[in-house]
Design a protein around this motif. Sequence first.
Motif, PDB file in Angstrom:
ATOM      1  N   GLY A   4       0.854  -1.177   0.000  1.00 52.00           N
ATOM      2  CA  GLY A   4       0.000   0.000   0.000  1.00 52.00           C
ATOM      3  C   GLY A   4       0.892   1.229   0.000  1.00 52.00           C
ATOM      4  N   GLU A 348      -1.735  -3.435  16.769  1.00 50.94           N
ATOM      5  CA  GLU A 348      -2.241  -2.957  15.480  1.00 50.94           C
ATOM      6  C   GLU A 348      -1.189  -2.960  14.387  1.00 50.94           C
ATOM      7  N   HIS A 349       0.084  -3.011  14.719  1.00 55.95           N
ATOM      8  CA  HIS A 349       1.099  -2.914  13.667  1.00 55.95           C
ATOM      9  C   HIS A 349       1.362  -4.236  12.972  1.00 55.95           C
TER      10      HIS A 349
HETATM   11  C1  LIG Z   1       3.460   7.788  11.826  1.00 59.33           C
HETATM   12  C2  LIG Z   1       2.739   6.468  11.813  1.00 59.33           C
HETATM   13  C3  LIG Z   1       1.634   6.290  12.661  1.00 59.33           C
HETATM   14  C4  LIG Z   1       0.944   5.078  12.647  1.00 59.33           C
HETATM   15  N1  LIG Z   1      -0.153   4.951  13.442  1.00 59.33           N
HETATM   16  C5  LIG Z   1      -0.872   3.816  13.395  1.00 59.33           C
HETATM   17  C6  LIG Z   1      -2.053   3.682  14.190  1.00 59.33           C
HETATM   18  O1  LIG Z   1      -2.469   4.585  14.931  1.00 59.33           O
HETATM   19  N2  LIG Z   1      -2.731   2.518  14.105  1.00 59.33           N
HETATM   20  C7  LIG Z   1      -2.326   1.487  13.288  1.00 59.33           C
HETATM   21  O2  LIG Z   1      -2.992   0.450  13.245  1.00 59.33           O
HETATM   22  N3  LIG Z   1      -1.199   1.591  12.530  1.00 59.33           N
HETATM   23  C8  LIG Z   1      -0.481   2.725  12.553  1.00 59.33           C
HETATM   24  N4  LIG Z   1       0.634   2.840  11.780  1.00 59.33           N
HETATM   25  C9  LIG Z   1       1.070   1.694  10.965  1.00 59.33           C
HETATM   26  C10 LIG Z   1       0.570   1.676   9.497  1.00 59.33           C
HETATM   27  O3  LIG Z   1       0.251   2.969   9.050  1.00 59.33           O
HETATM   28  C11 LIG Z   1      -0.652   0.745   9.326  1.00 59.33           C
HETATM   29  O4  LIG Z   1      -0.248  -0.590   9.568  1.00 59.33           O
HETATM   30  C12 LIG Z   1      -1.293   0.821   7.936  1.00 59.33           C
HETATM   31  O5  LIG Z   1      -2.464   0.050   7.904  1.00 59.33           O
HETATM   32  C13 LIG Z   1      -0.386   0.363   6.803  1.00 59.33           C
HETATM   33  O6  LIG Z   1      -0.988   0.761   5.592  1.00 59.33           O
HETATM   34  P1  LIG Z   1      -0.113   0.913   4.261  1.00 59.33           P
HETATM   35  O7  LIG Z   1      -1.054   1.290   3.152  1.00 59.33           O
HETATM   36  O8  LIG Z   1       1.011   1.826   4.472  1.00 59.33           O
HETATM   37  O9  LIG Z   1       0.371  -0.584   4.076  1.00 59.33           O
HETATM   38  P2  LIG Z   1       1.849  -1.149   3.732  1.00 59.33           P
HETATM   39  O10 LIG Z   1       2.819  -0.715   4.774  1.00 59.33           O
HETATM   40  O11 LIG Z   1       2.191  -0.835   2.321  1.00 59.33           O
HETATM   41  O12 LIG Z   1       1.586  -2.690   3.886  1.00 59.33           O
HETATM   42  C14 LIG Z   1       1.264  -3.245   5.127  1.00 59.33           C
HETATM   43  C15 LIG Z   1       0.846  -4.704   4.932  1.00 59.33           C
HETATM   44  O13 LIG Z   1      -0.359  -4.740   4.176  1.00 59.33           O
HETATM   45  C16 LIG Z   1      -0.238  -5.612   3.066  1.00 59.33           C
HETATM   46  N5  LIG Z   1      -1.140  -5.056   2.045  1.00 59.33           N
HETATM   47  C17 LIG Z   1      -1.159  -3.790   1.554  1.00 59.33           C
HETATM   48  N6  LIG Z   1      -2.160  -3.649   0.685  1.00 59.33           N
HETATM   49  C18 LIG Z   1      -2.791  -4.846   0.603  1.00 59.33           C
HETATM   50  C19 LIG Z   1      -3.908  -5.340  -0.122  1.00 59.33           C
HETATM   51  N7  LIG Z   1      -4.591  -4.570  -0.971  1.00 59.33           N
HETATM   52  N8  LIG Z   1      -4.273  -6.630   0.033  1.00 59.33           N
HETATM   53  C20 LIG Z   1      -3.602  -7.444   0.895  1.00 59.33           C
HETATM   54  N9  LIG Z   1      -2.541  -7.031   1.616  1.00 59.33           N
HETATM   55  C21 LIG Z   1      -2.147  -5.744   1.469  1.00 59.33           C
HETATM   56  C22 LIG Z   1       1.246  -5.578   2.735  1.00 59.33           C
HETATM   57  O14 LIG Z   1       1.643  -6.746   2.031  1.00 59.33           O
HETATM   58  C23 LIG Z   1       1.849  -5.533   4.136  1.00 59.33           C
HETATM   59  O15 LIG Z   1       1.894  -6.817   4.687  1.00 59.33           O
HETATM   60  C24 LIG Z   1       1.371   4.030  11.785  1.00 59.33           C
HETATM   61  C25 LIG Z   1       2.483   4.229  10.946  1.00 59.33           C
HETATM   62  C26 LIG Z   1       3.145   5.416  10.954  1.00 59.33           C
HETATM   63  C27 LIG Z   1       4.316   5.605  10.035  1.00 59.33           C
END
Ligand SMILES: Cc1cc2nc3c(=O)[nH]c(=O)nc-3n(C[C@H](O)[C@H](O)[C@H](O)COP(=O)(O)OP(=O)(O)OC[C@H]3O[C@@H](n4cnc5c(N)ncnc54)[C@H](O)[C@@H]3O)c2cc1C
Length: 417
Positions: A4, A348-349
Motif C-alpha cells: 500500500g 495494530e502494527h
Molecule cells: C506515523 C505512523 C503512525 C501510525 N499509526 C498507526 C495507528 O495509529 N494505528 C495502526 O494500526 N497503525 C499505525 N501505523 C502503521 C501503518 O500505518 C498501518 O499498519 C497501515 O495500515 C499500513 O498501511 P499501508 O497502506 O502503508 O500498508 P503497507 O505498509 O504498504 O503494507 C502493510 C501490509 O499490508 C499488506 N497489504 C497492503 N495492501 C494490501 C492489499 N490490498 N491486500 C492485501 N494485503 C495488502 C502488505 O503486504 C503488508 O503486509 C502508523 C504508521 C506510521 C508511520
Amino acid sequence: MARGAGTGLAGGCLPSEGGLVISLMRMNRVLEVDYENQIAVVEPGLVNLHLSWAVGPHGFYYAPDPSSQQACTLGGNIANNSGGPHTLKYGVTTNHVLGLEVVLPDGEICWLGGKTRDPQGYDLVGVFVGSEGTFGIATKIVVRILRKPQTVKTMLAWFGEVREASEAVSAIIGRGLVPAAMEMIDHLTIQAVEDAFDCGYPRDAAAALLVELDGLAAGMDAQAERVIQACRDSGARDVRVAKDEAERQLLWKGRKSAFGAFGRIAPAYMVMDGVIPRTKLPYVLGRVNEIAAAHGLRVGNDFHAGDGNLHPNTLYDPRKPGEEERVVAAGGEILKVCAEVGGSITGEHGIGLEKIDYMPLIFSEADLDCMRRVKEAWNPSGRCNPGKMFPTNKACVEVGPAYRQHPIEQQGLAQRF
Ligand SMILES: Cc1cc2nc3c(=O)[nH]c(=O)nc-3n(C[C@H](O)[C@H](O)[C@H](O)COP(=O)(O)OP(=O)(O)OC[C@H]3O[C@@H](n4cnc5c(N)ncnc54)[C@H](O)[C@@H]3O)c2cc1C
C-alpha cells in the motif's frame, strides 16, 4: 506481494524473500457510496483519510483512524487490521469491513462477504482481515461509513506523575464512561511535540491524557464533567476543554504527529506495539522506563491508553556502534513484559518480519501449527507475502532474529529522519 503506502511498522510490505511487489497505490477510487445503507465500495489504494473527505460533505465518515491516516491505504489497514485513537469506542478495521474482492495466490478472483451484515457461512472476511497479505490481495473493499456525531468534546488533562495519568484511564472507564478516544502522551513526547508544533501541551507535565467524547448533544456536558472529575480524583494538575474546532485539531495534531516529532530530539527511533490489560498500565510503563534505562536509552510514550495499546518509542542514533542492537534487545524485553502481564506482542502494527521470533511468547506450538494450516488453506504455494508472520517452510524456533537474517529489511523496523 501487495504494497500500500509503505507506512507499515513491522516490515510487512518488504520483499524479504525476493519476488514481485505489486503497488496498489493507483487503485485509489471510491467506486460507490450508498448513504441510505451506510456503505462505501472502494479500491485498496485509497488513502484512509480520503474516504472521510469523500463522504464528509454528506455528514458521514469512516471511523478507524490510524495516526498515519493521511498516508496509509485501506488495503494496508485491512491487511493489518489497523486501529487508531477512536477504536476505543468504534472498534478496529475488522468491525467496519463487510465484503472484499480478493485475488488469491493462484490468480482466482473471489468475493468474501458482501454488502450486508451477517452473511451466511464462515466469516471469511473476518479471517482475511489481519492476515497481513499472506492470504491474497484485496482489490475491492466494502466498508461501513458512519454518521458524524452530533457533538464532540475534547479534553486535555495533565499530571505530575505517569502513574496518576494511568490511573485516570481506569477511573474514567470504571465510572461507566466510554470515550471515543483516550490517548496518553508522556513528558519526553510532549517536549518533541511542543518543539515541532506548539500545540499547547504543558511542558512540565509528566504525562497528558487526551480524552474525546462524542455523541448526542444532550447530556454531553454532564459526561464531560464526570471525565474531568475522574481525572482530578486521580491527581490531575488541571484539565482543559478545547473551546473550538481549531483548538481540538491542534491537540490532535500533537498526538497524531508525535511519531514524526521525535525527529526533533533523536535521529532515529524504534516503535514497539504491545498490548496490556488497562489496569497494568502503571506497572508496565514503569518497567518500560526501567528497561530503556538499563540499556542506556531514552523512551517516549504516546499511545492508545484506553485500549491498553502501548507504543514505546526508543530513541537512538544508528551511527553509534551497538546502539541499534541495544534498541532491538530492549524492544524484545518490553514485549516479554507485555506477554507476562497477559497482553499481546502487537495491538495494530502486525507481526510482519519484526515480530516473527516473538510469536512463541503468546502462542504455543499447537497454536502456531493451527495458524500455519489456516495459512496453507489460503496460500498453499506460499506465494503471497512469503516470510511474513511465520518463517517459510521452517518452524518458528529454527529461525534466528528477523533483523539479523534480513539486514536490508532491518531498515524498515525503525523510522529514520
Ligand atoms: C506515523 C505512523 C503512525 C501510525 N499509526 C498507526 C495507528 O495509529 N494505528 C495502526 O494500526 N497503525 C499505525 N501505523 C502503521 C501503518 O500505518 C498501518 O499498519 C497501515 O495500515 C499500513 O498501511 P499501508 O497502506 O502503508 O500498508 P503497507 O505498509 O504498504 O503494507 C502493510 C501490509 O499490508 C499488506 N497489504 C497492503 N495492501 C494490501 C492489499 N490490498 N491486500 C492485501 N494485503 C495488502 C502488505 O503486504 C503488508 O503486509 C502508523 C504508521 C506510521 C508511520
